[in-house]
Scaffold this active site. Structure first.
Site, PDB file in Angstrom:
ATOM      1  N   CYS A 198      49.266  49.751  45.907  1.00  0.00           N
ATOM      2  CA  CYS A 198      48.262  48.681  45.957  1.00  0.00           C
ATOM      3  C   CYS A 198      48.776  47.380  45.349  1.00  0.00           C
ATOM      4  O   CYS A 198      48.255  46.317  45.646  1.00  0.00           O
ATOM      5  CB  CYS A 198      46.997  49.145  45.248  1.00  0.00           C
ATOM      6  SG  CYS A 198      47.258  49.569  43.523  1.00  0.00           S
ATOM      7  N   ARG A 222      34.616  42.214  40.348  1.00  0.00           N
ATOM      8  CA  ARG A 222      35.652  43.094  39.762  1.00  0.00           C
ATOM      9  C   ARG A 222      35.324  43.230  38.290  1.00  0.00           C
ATOM     10  O   ARG A 222      35.291  42.229  37.551  1.00  0.00           O
ATOM     11  CB  ARG A 222      37.039  42.489  39.943  1.00  0.00           C
ATOM     12  CG  ARG A 222      38.057  43.120  38.999  1.00  0.00           C
ATOM     13  CD  ARG A 222      39.479  42.764  39.304  1.00  0.00           C
ATOM     14  NE  ARG A 222      39.917  43.377  40.540  1.00  0.00           N
ATOM     15  CZ  ARG A 222      41.188  43.489  40.898  1.00  0.00           C
ATOM     16  NH1 ARG A 222      42.136  43.022  40.114  1.00  0.00           N
ATOM     17  NH2 ARG A 222      41.513  44.056  42.032  1.00  0.00           N
ATOM     18  N   HIS A 275      38.212  51.599  43.889  1.00  0.00           N
ATOM     19  CA  HIS A 275      38.763  50.365  44.465  1.00  0.00           C
ATOM     20  C   HIS A 275      38.635  50.438  45.992  1.00  0.00           C
ATOM     21  O   HIS A 275      39.630  50.537  46.710  1.00  0.00           O
ATOM     22  CB  HIS A 275      40.230  50.215  44.038  1.00  0.00           C
ATOM     23  CG  HIS A 275      40.779  48.837  44.169  1.00  0.00           C
ATOM     24  ND1 HIS A 275      40.040  47.765  44.652  1.00  0.00           N
ATOM     25  CD2 HIS A 275      42.017  48.332  43.908  1.00  0.00           C
ATOM     26  CE1 HIS A 275      40.799  46.681  44.653  1.00  0.00           C
ATOM     27  NE2 HIS A 275      42.006  46.997  44.208  1.00  0.00           N
ATOM     28  N   GLN A 280      40.557  48.047  48.598  1.00  0.00           N
ATOM     29  CA  GLN A 280      41.980  48.363  48.640  1.00  0.00           C
ATOM     30  C   GLN A 280      42.238  49.498  49.625  1.00  0.00           C
ATOM     31  O   GLN A 280      43.125  49.424  50.476  1.00  0.00           O
ATOM     32  CB  GLN A 280      42.451  48.768  47.231  1.00  0.00           C
ATOM     33  CG  GLN A 280      43.901  49.185  47.180  1.00  0.00           C
ATOM     34  CD  GLN A 280      44.845  48.012  47.412  1.00  0.00           C
ATOM     35  OE1 GLN A 280      44.728  46.990  46.752  1.00  0.00           O
ATOM     36  NE2 GLN A 280      45.757  48.144  48.358  1.00  0.00           N
ATOM     37  N   ARG A 327      44.657  43.266  53.050  1.00  0.00           N
ATOM     38  CA  ARG A 327      43.474  43.097  52.202  1.00  0.00           C
ATOM     39  C   ARG A 327      42.599  41.989  52.777  1.00  0.00           C
ATOM     40  O   ARG A 327      41.384  42.120  52.881  1.00  0.00           O
ATOM     41  CB  ARG A 327      43.876  42.723  50.757  1.00  0.00           C
ATOM     42  CG  ARG A 327      44.553  43.822  49.957  1.00  0.00           C
ATOM     43  CD  ARG A 327      43.601  44.940  49.582  1.00  0.00           C
ATOM     44  NE  ARG A 327      42.429  44.484  48.836  1.00  0.00           N
ATOM     45  CZ  ARG A 327      42.401  44.231  47.524  1.00  0.00           C
ATOM     46  NH1 ARG A 327      43.468  44.420  46.790  1.00  0.00           N
ATOM     47  NH2 ARG A 327      41.288  43.834  46.926  1.00  0.00           N
ATOM     48  N   ASP A 373      50.575  54.211  42.140  1.00  0.00           N
ATOM     49  CA  ASP A 373      49.982  53.029  41.504  1.00  0.00           C
ATOM     50  C   ASP A 373      50.491  53.007  40.063  1.00  0.00           C
ATOM     51  O   ASP A 373      51.083  53.980  39.569  1.00  0.00           O
ATOM     52  CB  ASP A 373      48.442  53.143  41.558  1.00  0.00           C
ATOM     53  CG  ASP A 373      47.733  51.927  40.959  1.00  0.00           C
ATOM     54  OD1 ASP A 373      48.361  50.862  40.833  1.00  0.00           O
ATOM     55  OD2 ASP A 373      46.536  52.056  40.615  1.00  0.00           O
TER      56      ASP A 373
END
Ligand code: CP
Ligand code: NVA
Length: 306
Positions: free
Chosen positions: A264, A102, A129, A132, A292, A224
């Protein structure tokens, strides 16, 4: 599949394979059936940004698969002091079996994959992402039974999550509408990649500034944070600008009656979404977070289990 860096690189078959294995691993976990597909394998997890879900789901997931998750904070490893990606990739390839990273720059993840010889998984960059969105689409698949022909509306900042949603929906044949204010739209190159996939899958893409136009008749409403990691200095300006994009009961009511809400996480209640919506009966955010782990276990097993 050699790496998981961008959803654009995946085939429709890869999506199906990940979902099928995720479904199986989720069931096996709930039934207490051992599924140590990565016994004695090590996953290095490099983080240069904060995380709750990504860190815990990869770490616990790897452990459940019989492997060893190694947390590598950029504060501790030499990468954070200027060692090159090339040297890091070469050295880690001698010790471990896969890398989850990340970080800020998307090109750093691509370089890591290019210069190392082990699978690399993108755990979020400024641009994308993908893990996700695989978990999000898996969640919708579980709840609706299918993906093709459904409509997802994303409302807010055209950020990494929105970019990967464009990639993912276009690939699986879901219609996607993104409502973002001028200057905060999705990445242009990603819009063009998604458009070419949409032609093949039959998905429709709508890009608009109007949240009501986007949400109309949607099966899934998604938002988000307005302030992604690294944008903290812009918070005041962004909050003012994005307020008309808040997912509240009024906006949500314009979606289909049985629409579901996704986020998310982490979420900021009364900013991008009201408590009434995110804590309401149509919100799937915690199933989404749980997934996830199941989806990433499938990804790790498919990439590292060879
Ligand atoms: N959704 C997500 O990636 O959460 P974290 O930042 O907590 O990992
Ligand atoms: N867009 C958010 C997602 C966090 C999981 C960020 O990049 O901070």
């Amino acid at each position: 599949m050699e790496h998981l860096i961008s959803l654009y690189d995946l085939t429709l078959n890869d999506f199906q394979e990940i979902f099928d294995l995720a479904e199986k691993l989720k069931r096996q976990l709930k039934e207490g059936i051992e599924h140590q597909l990565l016994k004695n394998k090590t996953l290095g997890m490099i983080f240069t940004k904060s995380s709750t879900r990504t860190r815990v789901s990869f770490e616990v997931g790897m452990y459940q698969l019989g492997g060893y998750p190694l947390f590598l904070s950029s504060n501790d490893i030499q990468l954070g002091r200027g060692e090159t990606i090339y040297d890091t990739a070469q050295v880690l390839s001698r010790f471990i079996d896969g890398i989850m990273i990340r970080t800020f720059k998307h090109s750093d993840v691509e370089e890591l994959a290019k210069y190392g010889n082990i699978p690399v998984i993108n755990g979020l960059t400024d641009l994308m992402h993908p893990c996700q969105i695989l978990a999000d689409l898996f969640t919708v698949y579980e709840h609706k039974g299918d993906l093709k022909g459904l409509k997802l509306a994303y409302v807010g900042d055209g950020n990494n999550v929105a970019n990967s949603l464009l990639h993912g929906c276009a690939k699986v044949g879901m219609d996607i509408a993104v409502a973002a204010p001028k200057g905060y739209e999705c990445d242009k190159a990603i819009i063009s990649e998604a458009s070419s996939d949409a032609k093949i899958s039959g998905s429709k893409i709508l890009l608009t500034e109007d949240p009501y136009e986007a949400v109309k008749d949607a099966d899934v409403v998604y938002t988000d944070t307005w302030v992604s990691m690294g944008q903290e200095d812009e918070k005041e300006k962004r909050v003012k600008l994005f307020m008309p994009y808040q997912v509240n009961s009024d906006l949500f009511s314009k979606a289909k009656e049985d629409a579901v809400f996704l986020h998310c996480l982490p979420a900021y209640r009364e900013y991008e979404v009201t408590a009434e919506v995110i804590d309401g009966p149509q919100s799937l955010v915690f199933d989404e977070a749980e997934n996830r782990m199941h989806v990433q276990k499938a990804i790790m097993a498919l990439l590292m289990g060879k």
